[in-house]
Design an enzyme around this catalytic site. Structure first.
Site, PDB file in Angstrom:
ATOM      1  N   TYR A  70       4.365  38.073 -13.869  1.00  0.00           N
ATOM      2  CA  TYR A  70       3.898  39.264 -13.161  1.00  0.00           C
ATOM      3  C   TYR A  70       2.818  38.897 -12.130  1.00  0.00           C
ATOM      4  CZ  TYR A  70       6.539  41.653 -16.808  1.00  0.00           C
ATOM      5  OH  TYR A  70       7.543  42.088 -17.643  1.00  0.00           O
ATOM      6  N   ARG A 111      -4.045  37.649 -21.850  1.00  0.00           N
ATOM      7  CA  ARG A 111      -2.796  37.064 -22.352  1.00  0.00           C
ATOM      8  C   ARG A 111      -2.467  35.906 -21.433  1.00  0.00           C
ATOM      9  NH1 ARG A 111       2.481  40.547 -24.349  1.00  0.00           N
ATOM     10  NH2 ARG A 111       2.374  39.676 -26.437  1.00  0.00           N
ATOM     11  N   ARG A 143       7.037  35.001 -34.661  1.00  0.00           N
ATOM     12  CA  ARG A 143       7.956  35.739 -35.552  1.00  0.00           C
ATOM     13  C   ARG A 143       7.585  35.472 -37.007  1.00  0.00           C
ATOM     14  NH1 ARG A 143      12.891  34.654 -36.675  1.00  0.00           N
ATOM     15  NH2 ARG A 143      13.114  32.999 -35.144  1.00  0.00           N
ATOM     16  N   ARG A 181       7.907  41.569 -33.326  1.00  0.00           N
ATOM     17  CA  ARG A 181       9.108  41.895 -34.100  1.00  0.00           C
ATOM     18  C   ARG A 181       8.858  42.058 -35.601  1.00  0.00           C
ATOM     19  NH1 ARG A 181      12.724  37.358 -31.332  1.00  0.00           N
ATOM     20  NH2 ARG A 181      10.668  36.409 -31.277  1.00  0.00           N
ATOM     21  N   CYS A 198      17.089  39.029 -34.323  1.00  0.00           N
ATOM     22  CA  CYS A 198      18.347  39.319 -33.603  1.00  0.00           C
ATOM     23  C   CYS A 198      18.112  39.927 -32.226  1.00  0.00           C
ATOM     24  CB  CYS A 198      19.210  40.254 -34.440  1.00  0.00           C
ATOM     25  SG  CYS A 198      18.444  41.869 -34.734  1.00  0.00           S
ATOM     26  N   CYS A 223      16.118  45.044 -31.042  1.00  0.00           N
ATOM     27  CA  CYS A 223      14.976  45.866 -30.618  1.00  0.00           C
ATOM     28  C   CYS A 223      14.779  45.739 -29.109  1.00  0.00           C
ATOM     29  CB  CYS A 223      13.711  45.449 -31.369  1.00  0.00           C
ATOM     30  SG  CYS A 223      13.457  43.658 -31.437  1.00  0.00           S
ATOM     31  N   CYS A 236      15.844  48.918 -34.764  1.00  0.00           N
ATOM     32  CA  CYS A 236      15.733  47.637 -35.450  1.00  0.00           C
ATOM     33  C   CYS A 236      16.851  47.506 -36.468  1.00  0.00           C
ATOM     34  CB  CYS A 236      14.370  47.573 -36.138  1.00  0.00           C
ATOM     35  SG  CYS A 236      14.180  46.157 -37.227  1.00  0.00           S
ATOM     36  N   ASP A 262      32.127  46.950 -54.611  1.00  0.00           N
ATOM     37  CA  ASP A 262      32.705  46.197 -53.497  1.00  0.00           C
ATOM     38  C   ASP A 262      33.854  45.338 -54.005  1.00  0.00           C
ATOM     39  OD1 ASP A 262      31.505  45.387 -50.435  1.00  0.00           O
ATOM     40  OD2 ASP A 262      33.090  44.133 -51.297  1.00  0.00           O
TER      41      ASP A 262
HETATM   42  P1  ADP Z   1      29.526  48.003 -42.813  1.00  0.00           P
HETATM   43  O1  ADP Z   1      29.033  47.158 -41.689  1.00  0.00           O
HETATM   44  O2  ADP Z   1      29.970  49.351 -42.376  1.00  0.00           O
HETATM   45  O3  ADP Z   1      28.591  48.039 -43.961  1.00  0.00           O
HETATM   46  P2  ADP Z   1      31.216  45.799 -43.818  1.00  0.00           P
HETATM   47  O4  ADP Z   1      32.501  45.418 -43.215  1.00  0.00           O
HETATM   48  O5  ADP Z   1      30.052  44.907 -43.620  1.00  0.00           O
HETATM   49  O6  ADP Z   1      30.899  47.287 -43.307  1.00  0.00           O
HETATM   50  O7  ADP Z   1      31.369  45.983 -45.344  1.00  0.00           O
HETATM   51  C1  ADP Z   1      32.449  46.675 -45.883  1.00  0.00           C
HETATM   52  C2  ADP Z   1      32.606  46.240 -47.331  1.00  0.00           C
HETATM   53  O8  ADP Z   1      33.520  47.138 -47.961  1.00  0.00           O
HETATM   54  C3  ADP Z   1      33.172  44.854 -47.504  1.00  0.00           C
HETATM   55  O9  ADP Z   1      32.282  44.065 -48.288  1.00  0.00           O
HETATM   56  C4  ADP Z   1      34.508  45.068 -48.255  1.00  0.00           C
HETATM   57  O10 ADP Z   1      34.732  44.080 -49.233  1.00  0.00           O
HETATM   58  C5  ADP Z   1      34.299  46.410 -48.917  1.00  0.00           C
HETATM   59  N1  ADP Z   1      35.515  47.183 -49.163  1.00  0.00           N
HETATM   60  C6  ADP Z   1      36.480  47.525 -48.290  1.00  0.00           C
HETATM   61  N2  ADP Z   1      37.432  48.274 -48.893  1.00  0.00           N
HETATM   62  C7  ADP Z   1      37.041  48.426 -50.179  1.00  0.00           C
HETATM   63  C8  ADP Z   1      37.578  49.126 -51.315  1.00  0.00           C
HETATM   64  N3  ADP Z   1      38.687  49.824 -51.239  1.00  0.00           N
HETATM   65  N4  ADP Z   1      36.888  49.070 -52.488  1.00  0.00           N
HETATM   66  C9  ADP Z   1      35.734  48.372 -52.580  1.00  0.00           C
HETATM   67  N5  ADP Z   1      35.185  47.709 -51.543  1.00  0.00           N
HETATM   68  C10 ADP Z   1      35.821  47.735 -50.361  1.00  0.00           C
HETATM   69 FE1  SF4 Z   2      13.608  41.668 -35.818  1.00  0.00          FE
HETATM   70 FE2  SF4 Z   2      14.427  44.174 -35.989  1.00  0.00          FE
HETATM   71 FE3  SF4 Z   2      14.037  43.104 -33.606  1.00  0.00          FE
HETATM   72 FE4  SF4 Z   2      16.093  42.261 -35.100  1.00  0.00          FE
HETATM   73  S1  SF4 Z   2      15.812  44.306 -34.251  1.00  0.00           S
HETATM   74  S2  SF4 Z   2      14.615  41.007 -33.957  1.00  0.00           S
HETATM   75  S3  SF4 Z   2      15.224  42.471 -37.146  1.00  0.00           S
HETATM   76  S4  SF4 Z   2      12.493  43.475 -35.152  1.00  0.00           S
END
Ligand code: ADP
Ligand code: SF4
Length: 675
Positions: free
Chosen positions: A174, A222, A295, A318, A344, A347, A359, A413
């Protein structure tokens, strides 16, 4: 629980000139996408950090005059009495918690384009703004005098708004850093030439700011600990400059010259505490207290740097966004509850897009005023039961918040490991810190006796009904498409040798193609480049094709695009931008220019398609039936199975659904000026 003696040192007060920080936790200036545009939102967000124990809470870059306007990025401003009132809302709320408030007075110089104010931009010489077809006006002596006057006036307004620390800001490219630059500053008067001359304006502004703010307010600076690159300010010159100014400010806030590449780099590229050595070297030149960033999420790293004399104050942007209550959790011995930043930059990306900060780890960030969300408190629920299907980020966050609200929660799951996409993606090169999204929530869930986790449990619609929970959340995620449909192709790619096509899901579940691989990236963020790297690292000869103008183009907003492209080039990956994939017969890929349609063919044994995702919502649809209203079941879908998006969206969706279950929430407030 109480404060471990190991961390006691972090809670010692620190004198900063005439004011005293109650502890060493210092939220350094960080942008928010709120600035002057969302004053209530900003004040409530900053106040939350003070409540969480940050001893100093600063604004973002705060424009001192209309000749420094960064539209479309919402910067803070102290141009007039209205700004004073708005920012006083922040300082008074920060003070209520016993913390100090700091303001980073800022002039963008040639960097900005003044799209809103339409005032000509000024610079040490006439040069183009990086983002707009605009050049600055070279400052003459009168302009320098004017600038000093504006700085003084803004510093006085800062006092009116009751800030305790006022910054002078000669870094990050700046205006004041233009004067420091050996190449940009071509002046032949007392402000150009020797380092002493190039530092002159900073010295004047420091002295005048001190005079303007009086004896109850500190003056901070700064400054880059390693200069701004050989062309501008070498590391040696940076040291000399600090030597020249050493005792003038009350506090040195050290950063480094490479903003995107290091200071605010993502965890893909830079680890915690990377500035340590350079800060340790430069801090010897001053007796004044020093703050810097890294961080920091580990209290042990913080303590080590304080004890080693590197830092007096532990700076964080962050980590304070991911966990506004980080200091209190350390103080109360609740280390397991720290929501660690995953690095990541989602933000930062949203500020860049002109939207309020959000975030990945902290879904309440930016929602403190609008929705009244508190990062550590949720209202009790009605005591019912909830079945959450899917333990990805959406399901984990939902189960965690529902458990905190006192619901009896079953989280199921299909996989043997919780975490969904986070578990899969965090095994890719550079993404290991992303595991924190899963681990934080699992750790919390383990402390909640009313939440049970069932892994290896794929549930059918009949099983969900049989379970008989009062409420059902479906969080079954999304899968990468195998047909090429995405931004470019609205229909499946005509010729595709399906047996030789892979998706990110295949790669993340262990597929490792060798030989010639083409990766088609129509997604434009991190996953395409990260998978290309992974395949190159195991010996595949990778060609990266993207419809965008650069590799991982959206990562421009997270500050990673340069590093992403460099990494691919250094790995020997062939990059073809502005091209689509037209077809693949198992031996050759046909690509086409997105403008002219000109085609090329190159050899490939495997095609990896990173185009778009298909929501996995079959379970939800079976449950709700044809007309999407399951009369006998209270069911909702959350996260990627509703809207495939960022991990941050999934966490937010899970949080919102859980926080609002059985509560009639008021409409979110809108922060705006009403005539
Ligand atoms: P999000 O980002 O929305 O949380 P993800 O794809 O990270 O979604 O996670 C979805 C999860 O759902 C996965 O771990 C998958 O194994 C689980 N899953 C999908 N279908 C089923 C089901 N019918 N029963 C149990 N778990 C399931
Ligand atoms: Fe960290 Fe949240 Fe920023 Fe990701 S979005 S860098 S977790 S402060």
């Amino acid at each position: 629980m109480s404060l471990s003696s190991r961390y006691q040192v972090l809670f010692e007060p620190v004198k900063i000139g005439p004011v005293t920080a109650p502890n060493r936790f210092y939220q350094v200036p960080h942008c928010t996408g709120m600035g002057h545009a969302l004053p209530h939102t900003l004040a409530a967000m900053r106040a939350m950090k003070a409540e969480g124990g940050w001893g100093v809470v600063c604004t973002e870059y705060c424009s001192l005059h209309p000749s420094s306007d960064d539209q479309p990025h919402p910067f803070a401003s102290l141009w007039d009495e209205g700004d004073v009132r708005n920012l006083a809302a922040m300082t008074s709320q920060v003070h209520e918690h016993g913390s100090l408030a700091g303001v980073e007075l800022w002039h963008g110089g040639s960097y900005v384009a003044n799209l809103a104010s339409r005032v000509p931009t000024i610079g040490v010489r006439s040069m183009p703004s990086p983002g707009e077809p605009v050049q600055s006006q070279r400052m003459d002596r009168r302009d320098i005098r004017e600038f000093r006057r504006w700085h003084v006036a803004a510093a006085r307004r800062a006092r009116q708004a009751e800030f305790d620390i006022v910054y002078v800001y000669p870094t990050h490219g700046y205006l004041l850093s233009e004067f420091l630059s050996r190449s940009l500053n071509d002046r032949t008067d007392e402000y150009g030439g020797s380092l002493e001359n190039r530092v002159r304006l900073i010295r004047e502004v420091l002295e005048e700011t001190r005079e303007a703010v009086g004896d109850e307010c500190a003056v901070a600076i700064r400054f880059s600990a390693d200069g701004h690159g050989e062309d501008h300010l070498s590391a040696e010159e940076a040291h000399d400059a600090v030597g020249l100014l050493a005792e003038l400010p009350d506090l040195w806030d050290f950063v480094v010259g490479d903003y995107y590449g290091e200071e605010m780099a993502t965890s893909r590229f830079v680890a915690e505490g990377s500035l340590e050595e350079r800060v340790a070297n430069i801090r010897r030149l001053t007796r004044k207290p020093v703050v810097s960033v890294g961080r920091f999420t580990s209290p042990d790293t913080m303590v080590r740097q304080v004890r080693a004399g590197v830092l007096d104050l532990v700076g964080a942007a962050r980590p304070s966004i991911a966990d506004p209550f980080l200091p209190r959790k350390i103080r109360e011995g609740r280390l397991d509850e720290i929501r660690e930043c995953i690095g990541c930059n989602i933000c930062y990306a949203h500020n860049y897009r002109g939207a309020a900060v959000r975030c990945t780890q902290n879904p309440t960030m930016g929602e403190e005023w609008r929705n009244g969300w508190h990062p550590e408190r949720v209202a009790p629920g009605d005591g019912g039961s909830v079945l959450v299907v899917g333990a990805g980020p959406a399901g984990l966050e939902a189960a965690h918040i529902l458990g905190k609200r006192g619901y009896t929660v079953a989280l199921a799951d299909a996989a043997q490991e919780a975490g969904g996409r986070v578990t899969l993606e965090s095994a890719l090169p550079g993404l290991s810190e992303w595991r924190r999204v899963r681990d934080y929530r699992l750790t919390q869930i383990r402390t909640l006796p009313s939440v049970s986790l069932y892994l290896g449990s794929r549930l059918s619609a009949a099983e969900v009904r049989e379970f008989g929970a009062d409420h059902v959340f479906i969080a079954t995620g999304a899968s990468w498409r195998r047909d090429g449909v995405g931004r470019w192709h609205v229909r499946p790619i005509g010729e595709l040798a399906h047996e030789a096509v892979l998706t990110p899901d295949d790669i993340m579940r262990g597929a490792r193609p060798g030989g010639r691989v083409t990766l088609f990236d129509d997604d434009h963020f991190y996953l395409g480049p990260v998978i290309a790297l992974l395949l190159a690292s195991i010996g595949a000869q990778v060609t990266y094709v993207t419809t965008a103008g650069s590799a991982g183009e959206w990562s421009h907003y997270t500050g990673e695009q340069d590093a992403t492209q460099r990494q691919l080039l250094e790995r020997g990956i062939d990059i073809h931008t502005l091209r689509t994939v037209q077809g693949f017969d198992g031996r050759e890929v046909e690509t086409a220019c997105i403008y002219s349609g000109k085609t090329w063919r190159h050899a490939a044994a495997t095609l990896v398609l990173v185009t778009s995702r298909e929501p996995q919502d079959q379970l939800y649809r079976e449950l709700v039936g044809e007309d999407a209203s399951a009369q006998d079941l209270d069911v909702q879908r959350i996260g990627d199975c509703r809207q495939p998006a960022l991990i941050a969206h999934a966490v937010y969706a899970g949080h919102r659904a859980a926080r609002e279950l059985s509560i009639d929430f008021p409409t979110p407030r809108r922060d705006r000026v009403v005539l």
